[in-house]
Design an enzyme around this catalytic site. Structure first.
Site, PDB file in Angstrom:
ATOM      1  CE  LYS A 113      -4.488  -1.524   1.440  1.00 59.65           C
ATOM      2  NZ  LYS A 113      -5.635  -1.407   2.318  1.00 59.65           N
ATOM      3  CE  LYS A 195      -5.942  -7.971  -2.115  1.00 64.46           C
ATOM      4  NZ  LYS A 195      -6.373  -7.730  -0.783  1.00 64.46           N
ATOM      5  CE  LYS A 198     -13.071  -4.061  -0.443  1.00 66.15           C
ATOM      6  NZ  LYS A 198     -13.201  -3.597   0.920  1.00 66.15           N
TER       7      LYS A 198
HETATM    8  P1  TYM Z   1     -10.559  -6.204   3.178  1.00 65.84           P
HETATM    9  O1  TYM Z   1     -11.636  -5.209   3.353  1.00 65.84           O
HETATM   10  O2  TYM Z   1      -9.440  -5.886   2.259  1.00 65.84           O
HETATM   11  O3  TYM Z   1     -11.164  -7.599   2.721  1.00 65.84           O
HETATM   12  C1  TYM Z   1     -12.244  -8.205   3.417  1.00 65.84           C
HETATM   13  C2  TYM Z   1     -12.127  -9.722   3.388  1.00 65.84           C
HETATM   14  O4  TYM Z   1     -12.136 -10.197   2.039  1.00 65.84           O
HETATM   15  C3  TYM Z   1     -11.000 -11.027   1.825  1.00 65.84           C
HETATM   16  N1  TYM Z   1     -10.547 -10.848   0.433  1.00 65.84           N
HETATM   17  C4  TYM Z   1     -10.366 -11.852  -0.420  1.00 65.84           C
HETATM   18  N2  TYM Z   1     -10.514 -13.188  -0.305  1.00 65.84           N
HETATM   19  C5  TYM Z   1     -10.254 -13.947  -1.382  1.00 65.84           C
HETATM   20  N3  TYM Z   1      -9.859 -13.425  -2.585  1.00 65.84           N
HETATM   21  C6  TYM Z   1      -9.700 -12.096  -2.745  1.00 65.84           C
HETATM   22  N4  TYM Z   1      -9.334 -11.606  -3.928  1.00 65.84           N
HETATM   23  C7  TYM Z   1      -9.963 -11.235  -1.639  1.00 65.84           C
HETATM   24  N5  TYM Z   1      -9.912  -9.890  -1.457  1.00 65.84           N
HETATM   25  C8  TYM Z   1     -10.277  -9.672  -0.176  1.00 65.84           C
HETATM   26  C9  TYM Z   1      -9.962 -10.524   2.822  1.00 65.84           C
HETATM   27  O5  TYM Z   1      -8.989 -11.504   3.093  1.00 65.84           O
HETATM   28  C10 TYM Z   1     -10.825 -10.239   4.011  1.00 65.84           C
HETATM   29  O6  TYM Z   1     -11.097 -11.420   4.741  1.00 65.84           O
HETATM   30  N6  TYM Z   1      -7.976  -5.499   7.376  1.00 65.84           N
HETATM   31  C11 TYM Z   1      -9.132  -6.156   6.822  1.00 65.84           C
HETATM   32  C12 TYM Z   1     -10.431  -5.756   7.488  1.00 65.84           C
HETATM   33  C13 TYM Z   1     -10.434  -5.955   8.957  1.00 65.84           C
HETATM   34  C14 TYM Z   1     -10.496  -7.189   9.642  1.00 65.84           C
HETATM   35  C15 TYM Z   1     -10.457  -6.871  11.026  1.00 65.84           C
HETATM   36  C16 TYM Z   1     -10.580  -8.509   9.214  1.00 65.84           C
HETATM   37  C17 TYM Z   1     -10.346  -4.966   9.895  1.00 65.84           C
HETATM   38  N7  TYM Z   1     -10.369  -5.528  11.153  1.00 65.84           N
HETATM   39  C18 TYM Z   1     -10.502  -7.865  12.015  1.00 65.84           C
HETATM   40  C19 TYM Z   1     -10.627  -9.521  10.211  1.00 65.84           C
HETATM   41  C20 TYM Z   1     -10.576  -9.179  11.582  1.00 65.84           C
HETATM   42  C21 TYM Z   1      -9.222  -5.787   5.336  1.00 65.84           C
HETATM   43  O7  TYM Z   1      -8.736  -4.792   4.894  1.00 65.84           O
HETATM   44  O8  TYM Z   1      -9.980  -6.631   4.605  1.00 65.84           O
END
Ligand code: TYM
Length: 331
Positions: A113, A195, A198
């Site tokens: 990032k 991957k 968004k």
């Molecule tokens: P974020 O918002 O980037 O993604 C949310 C969830 O989606 C999963 N994910 C994917 N899984 C499979 N293939 C993909 N291409 C893909 N893109 C995203 C991510 O692994 C995630 O599970 N930091 C976290 C949000 C968060 C969080 C937490 C998660 C904040 N606090 C506490 C768990 C526990 C994040 O940015 O996810």
């Protein structure tokens, strides 16, 4: 026996992708029966990049509607908005003081990032995993269901919790990442080596959960594959087709071998259409429910208020324990 505790969250940065759905939210729905679940909308985490305030507010409510539309049931799970439970920001500060710069600088997401946003490498971006650790540890979570890309953040959470427990005695449950074997890392349709995300800048790379059926079909038809024209799983040499197989398998439940048999002698065109159709069918009920929920802001407000109250009861108890242990004067 008490049910095990689950906590997970998604950032409210806009439209969710098929990766978020298959890697996270779809599994959350299934876990509601067997676990005590906390599902959070991570709106504080989004501040690490610049947002338009109005857009962020509506993204947050849209994500809540999407959780509900995807089958997260507020009668079974606690659904809440991170910023509405102040204990998250409070514990995050404390944990910052028990986390080393060295370990944070090893986080691959920080490296990625900060390369992407070279003009805004703020300290929030650096300490982002600490806020995530606070999210998880406040609820004494046993398991954290996430996609592969978040595994490292759960690992640092474990390190921070173990360090704290060692100094002050048993305070936090040590959580485990919970990563599914299928679709733990859904790849981009245009660049199957990165991957699905968004924020992908490539056109037609990501399927969004609110995409119309024609758009979904078009994106799959345009997806990048190879010239062999045999539906066969080979992640290294055929990343595009293997990714489509992962998606098809996650939705239909077919194994890779089943898929190879089903499409033996058939070309990529037919396979791509089949994948698109199963995604369209899977998302149809979600999309209908989503539209319905978005037109009912009073209901959404009721859900997030109740969710925040429920979450606060648990989170505050952990924070109180922490504050007492580290020497804060308690009211
Ligand atoms: P974020 O918002 O980037 O993604 C949310 C969830 O989606 C999963 N994910 C994917 N899984 C499979 N293939 C993909 N291409 C893909 N893109 C995203 C991510 O692994 C995630 O599970 N930091 C976290 C949000 C968060 C969080 C937490 C998660 C904040 N606090 C506490 C768990 C526990 C994040 O940015 O996810």
């Amino acid at each position: 026996m008490d049910k095990k505790v689950i906590l997970s969250g998604i950032q409210s940065t806009g439209n969710l992708t098929l990766g978020n759905y298959l890697g996270a939210i779809n599994n959350w729905k299934k876990m509601q029966e067997d676990y005590n679940c906390y599902y959070m909308i991570a709106n504080l985490h989004t501040l690490t990049v610049r947002n338009d305030p109005e857009t962020l507010r509506s993204n947050t409510l849209n994500l809540l509607a999407l959780y509900l539309a995807a089958g997260i049931n507020p009668e079974k799970s606690s659904i809440f908005i991170q910023s509405q439970v102040p204990s998250h920001a409070e514990l995050s500060w404390v944990l910052n003081c028990y986390t080393y710069m060295g370990e944070l600088s090893r986080m691959t997401q920080f490296k990625d990032k900060s390369a992407k946003h070279a003009d805004n490498i703020n300290s929030g971006l650096f300490t982002y995993p600490v806020l995530m650790a606070a999210d998880i540890l406040l609820y004494q979570a046993d398991l954290v269901p996430v996609g592969e890309d978040q595994k490292q953040h759960v690992e640092i959470t474990r390190d921070i919790a173990e360090r704290f427990n060692k100094i002050y005695g048993e305070t936090f449950k040590i959580p485990e990442p919970y990563i599914l074997k299928t679709a733990a890392r859904v790849m981009g349709l245009q660049n199957p080596n990165a991957k699905m995300s968004k924020s992908s800048t490539l056109e037609n790379d990501s399927i969004f959960l609110t995409d119309e059926p024609e758009v979904i079909l078009k994106k799959f038809k345009k997806s990048v594959t190879d010239s062999e024209n045999i539906v066969r799983y080979d992640e290294e040499n055929k990343p595009g087709i293997s990714n489509l197989m992962e998606i098809y398998s996650a939705i239909t439940g077919s194994t890779k071998e089943d898929i190879e048999k089903e499409f033996a002698g058939k070309g990529y065109g037919e396979f791509k259409t089949a994948v698109a159709n199963c995604v369209i069918e899977e998302l149809k009920p979600l999309q209908e429910k989503y539209k319905e929920l978005k037109s009912n802001p009073d209901y959404l407000e009721k859900i997030y208020k109740e969710g925040a109250e429920k979450a606060y009861q648990v989170a505050h108890k952990t924070l109180e324990d922490v504050y007492k242990k580290i020497g804060m004067v308690w009211l």
